[in-house]
Design an enzyme around this catalytic site. Structure first.
Site, short mmCIF file in Angstrom:
data_model
loop_
_atom_site.label_atom_id
_atom_site.label_comp_id
_atom_site.label_asym_id
_atom_site.label_seq_id
_atom_site.Cartn_x
_atom_site.Cartn_y
_atom_site.Cartn_z
N PRO A 1 0.77 -1.31 0.12
CA PRO A 1 -0.03 0.07 0.05
C PRO A 1 0.86 1.33 -0.16
O PRO A 1 1.89 1.35 0.57
CB PRO A 1 -0.74 -0.13 1.31
CG PRO A 1 -0.09 -1.35 2.09
CD PRO A 1 0.58 -1.89 1.24
N ASN A 2 0.41 2.26 -0.84
CA ASN A 2 0.89 3.77 -1.10
C ASN A 2 2.06 3.72 -1.71
O ASN A 2 2.60 4.93 -1.91
CB ASN A 2 0.92 4.13 0.45
CG ASN A 2 -0.43 4.43 1.24
OD1 ASN A 2 -1.09 4.92 0.82
ND2 ASN A 2 -0.17 3.75 2.47
N ARG B 1 5.19 10.80 -2.65
CA ARG B 1 4.69 10.58 -1.29
C ARG B 1 6.23 10.80 -0.55
O ARG B 1 6.97 10.12 -0.68
CB ARG B 1 4.23 9.28 -1.34
CG ARG B 1 4.15 8.58 0.05
CD ARG B 1 4.12 7.27 0.11
NE ARG B 1 3.99 6.75 1.78
CZ ARG B 1 4.20 5.45 1.91
NH1 ARG B 1 4.61 4.54 1.07
NH2 ARG B 1 3.91 5.19 3.01
N TYR C 1 11.09 8.81 1.01
CA TYR C 1 11.28 7.75 0.12
C TYR C 1 11.81 8.12 -1.19
O TYR C 1 11.77 7.41 -2.28
CB TYR C 1 9.77 7.45 -0.06
CG TYR C 1 8.93 7.00 1.17
CD1 TYR C 1 9.41 5.65 1.63
CD2 TYR C 1 7.93 7.35 1.54
CE1 TYR C 1 9.11 5.24 3.04
CE2 TYR C 1 7.35 6.77 2.77
CZ TYR C 1 7.74 5.91 3.33
OH TYR C 1 7.38 5.41 4.64
N ASN D 1 7.98 -5.44 -0.34
CA ASN D 1 7.87 -4.32 0.73
C ASN D 1 6.45 -4.34 0.71
O ASN D 1 5.56 -3.68 -0.25
CB ASN D 1 8.44 -3.02 -0.39
CG ASN D 1 8.41 -2.09 0.47
OD1 ASN D 1 7.62 -2.05 1.89
ND2 ASN D 1 9.08 -0.72 0.21
N ALA E 1 3.19 -0.66 5.16
CA ALA E 1 2.51 -0.62 6.72
C ALA E 1 2.06 -2.13 6.95
O ALA E 1 2.12 -2.38 8.23
CB ALA E 1 1.40 0.33 6.80
N GLU F 1 12.14 -9.65 2.72
CA GLU F 1 11.57 -8.15 3.17
C GLU F 1 12.26 -7.01 2.94
O GLU F 1 13.73 -6.77 3.12
CB GLU F 1 11.24 -8.26 4.64
CG GLU F 1 10.34 -7.02 5.16
CD GLU F 1 10.19 -6.95 6.78
OE1 GLU F 1 11.14 -7.63 7.31
OE2 GLU F 1 9.31 -6.40 7.22
N HIS G 1 12.36 -2.76 2.68
CA HIS G 1 11.98 -1.36 3.17
C HIS G 1 12.85 -0.18 2.67
O HIS G 1 14.01 -0.37 2.57
CB HIS G 1 11.74 -1.12 4.40
CG HIS G 1 10.66 -1.97 5.04
ND1 HIS G 1 9.32 -1.78 4.90
CD2 HIS G 1 10.89 -3.13 5.80
CE1 HIS G 1 8.81 -2.69 5.39
NE2 HIS G 1 9.62 -3.63 6.04
N ARG H 1 12.47 5.11 12.85
CA ARG H 1 11.28 5.90 12.66
C ARG H 1 10.29 5.78 13.84
O ARG H 1 10.83 5.50 14.97
CB ARG H 1 10.80 5.73 11.41
CG ARG H 1 11.59 6.14 10.02
CD ARG H 1 11.08 5.53 8.67
NE ARG H 1 9.72 6.54 8.65
CZ ARG H 1 8.71 6.33 7.40
NH1 ARG H 1 9.00 5.14 6.61
NH2 ARG H 1 7.73 6.98 7.37
C1 DQA Z 1 8.00 1.22 3.87
C2 DQA Z 1 7.89 1.67 5.38
C3 DQA Z 1 6.66 1.47 6.03
O1 DQA Z 1 6.66 1.68 7.43
C4 DQA Z 1 5.68 2.38 5.31
O2 DQA Z 1 4.48 2.08 6.01
C5 DQA Z 1 5.70 2.19 3.87
C6 DQA Z 1 7.05 2.08 3.19
C7 DQA Z 1 9.43 1.65 3.35
O3 DQA Z 1 9.58 1.27 2.23
O4 DQA Z 1 10.08 2.32 3.94
O5 DQA Z 1 4.77 2.42 3.16
O6 DQA Z 1 7.70 -0.07 3.76
#
Ligand code: DQA
Length: 133
Positions: free
Chosen positions: A9-10, A17, A22, A73, A76, A97, A99, A106
């Site tokens: 998501p996102n 964003r 990011y 990835n 959240a 995994e 990120h 954070r």
């Molecule tokens: C993320 C870190 C997560 O905490 C966050 O919710 C994201 C992006 C990252 O790539 O740093 O959506 O996965």
């Protein structure tokens, strides 16, 4: 190797964003970069992005006979989705995994990943290089 790359998501809003966290590249730019950087390794990639937990699980199920490795990835969802964790365990394909940001540096709620212990590795805080590594 057949590598399934799943962005949660996102991450479709990468580039606009929170660019200080990011970066300014879009998800498409980042995935093209990843595929280009990995050319000499002759991996085959499939890229997916979804904002929906169940859809991510469906992708893991549907691609389980194709994928030999997974980069995920989960955004959240990484912090609380036991359903995605169960899906990774169910298909038992070596998964890493990823990120972009350093989730340990954070907010407190980001410090916990429920996916980490079912993955063979976890790379965070290296921006797009987290995927490449
Ligand atoms: C993320 C870190 C997560 O905490 C966050 O919710 C994201 C992006 C990252 O790539 O740093 O959506 O996965």
């Amino acid at each position: 190797m057949n590598i399934l790359v799943i962005n949660g998501p996102n991450l479709n809003l990468l580039g606009e964003r929170e660019p200080k966290i990011y970066g300014s590249e879009t998800l498409d730019e980042l995935m093209v970069w990843l595929e280009n950087c990995s050319k000499s390794l002759e991996h085959k990639f499939k890229f997916y992005q979804s904002n929906h937990e169940g859809e991510i699980i469906d992708i893991l199920h549907d691609e389980r006979h194709w994928a030999q490795g997974i980069l995920i990835n989960a955004g959240a969802y990484a912090h609380y989705s036991y359903a995605i964790r169960d899906a990774l365990v169910s298909i038992s394909i070596p998964s890493v995994e990823v990120h972009l940001s350093d989730i340990d540096a954070r907010e407190n709620f980001r410090k916990k990943s429920v996916l980490k212990s079912v993955c063979i590795g976890s790379v965070q805080g290296k921006g797009k290089n987290s995927y490449l590594e």
